[in-house]
Design a protein around this motif. Structure first.
Motif, PDB file in Angstrom:
ATOM      1  N   UNK A 119       0.830  -1.210   0.000  1.00 50.29           N
ATOM      2  CA  UNK A 119       0.000   0.000   0.000  1.00 50.29           C
ATOM      3  C   UNK A 119       0.864   1.259   0.000  1.00 50.29           C
ATOM      4  N   UNK A 120       1.905   1.264   0.816  1.00 50.74           N
ATOM      5  CA  UNK A 120       2.791   2.427   0.884  1.00 50.74           C
ATOM      6  C   UNK A 120       3.514   2.659  -0.444  1.00 50.74           C
ATOM      7  N   UNK A 121       3.930   1.580  -1.083  1.00 52.09           N
ATOM      8  CA  UNK A 121       4.598   1.715  -2.392  1.00 52.09           C
ATOM      9  C   UNK A 121       3.643   2.310  -3.431  1.00 52.09           C
ATOM     10  N   UNK A 122       2.396   1.849  -3.455  1.00 46.90           N
ATOM     11  CA  UNK A 122       1.419   2.388  -4.405  1.00 46.90           C
ATOM     12  C   UNK A 122       1.146   3.868  -4.142  1.00 46.90           C
ATOM     13  N   UNK A 123       1.064   4.234  -2.855  1.00 46.10           N
ATOM     14  CA  UNK A 123       0.865   5.650  -2.521  1.00 46.10           C
ATOM     15  C   UNK A 123       2.018   6.496  -3.034  1.00 46.10           C
ATOM     16  N   UNK A 124       3.235   6.048  -2.840  1.00 43.99           N
ATOM     17  CA  UNK A 124       4.405   6.804  -3.289  1.00 43.99           C
ATOM     18  C   UNK A 124       4.483   6.863  -4.811  1.00 43.99           C
ATOM     19  N   UNK A 125       4.184   5.755  -5.466  1.00 40.69           N
ATOM     20  CA  UNK A 125       4.182   5.767  -6.937  1.00 40.69           C
ATOM     21  C   UNK A 125       3.113   6.718  -7.463  1.00 40.69           C
ATOM     22  N   UNK A 127       1.919   9.293  -5.884  1.00 41.07           N
ATOM     23  CA  UNK A 127       2.400  10.634  -5.568  1.00 41.07           C
ATOM     24  C   UNK A 127       3.455  11.087  -6.580  1.00 41.07           C
ATOM     25  N   UNK A 128       4.379  10.219  -6.944  1.00 41.52           N
ATOM     26  CA  UNK A 128       5.401  10.563  -7.950  1.00 41.52           C
ATOM     27  C   UNK A 128       4.759  10.856  -9.303  1.00 41.52           C
ATOM     28  N   UNK A 129       3.769  10.055  -9.658  1.00 47.22           N
ATOM     29  CA  UNK A 129       3.071  10.268 -10.931  1.00 47.22           C
ATOM     30  C   UNK A 129       2.342  11.597 -10.960  1.00 47.22           C
ATOM     31  N   UNK A 134       2.144  17.685 -12.555  1.00 50.52           N
ATOM     32  CA  UNK A 134       2.098  19.110 -12.186  1.00 50.52           C
ATOM     33  C   UNK A 134       3.315  19.851 -12.738  1.00 50.52           C
ATOM     34  N   UNK A 135       4.480  19.205 -12.669  1.00 53.57           N
ATOM     35  CA  UNK A 135       5.725  19.847 -13.117  1.00 53.57           C
ATOM     36  C   UNK A 135       6.306  19.096 -14.329  1.00 53.57           C
TER      37      UNK A 135
END
Length: 136
Positions: A119-125, A127-129, A134-135
């Motif tokens: 779950x934490x890995x999916x959240x971070x991925x 978030x990175x996406x 945005x930038x």
């Protein structure tokens, strides 16, 4: 009847038991017995209890989480991760049940940890996406 030798081998233990007259175990095809003079034989044992008898004693029980059995030249080799040995069937059955419950609890904790990590890995991925959107 000439007895045979039983070699119990685990990751942390080794026992050489002489004067064994019979062994009873269970593999995928069912329960079987080995006595002196048995032909060469190899099979994986199922999780559970096996038993053996020596010339001067009653049955002794082995609790095994599975094992590889190899019989050759009147020597029986049991290779397993670990084993429990006792003369009292009730006591070893209770010990086996307790060990199984402990292993199940540990496995449940590992599964929960892996689920949280996933779950934490999916959240971070995710978030990175989003930050890349945005930038650009």
């Amino acid at each position: 009847m000439n007895p045979f030798i039983l070699h119990l081998q685990s990751a942390t233990q080794y026992e050489r038991i002489e004067h064994v007259t019979s062994f009873v175990g269970e593999d995928a095809s069912g329960s079987f017995g080995i006595m002196t003079g048995h032909e060469r034989f190899m099979t994986p044992l199922q999780f559970g209890l096996a038993r053996f008898r020596t010339t001067d004693e009653d049955w002794q029980y082995l609790a095994l989480p599975g094992a590889l059995l190899y019989f050759v030249d009147n020597e029986l080799f049991l290779n397993t991760r670990r084993y429990l040995r006792d003369r009292d069937r009730t006591r070893i059955t209770l010990a086996l049940d307790e060990q199984l419950r402990t292993e199940e609890q540990a496995l449940r904790q590992v599964k929960e940890s892996l689920h949280r990590l996933e779950e934490e890995m999916f959240k971070r991925l995710w978030s990175l996406g989003r930050s890349r959107d945005i930038y650009p």
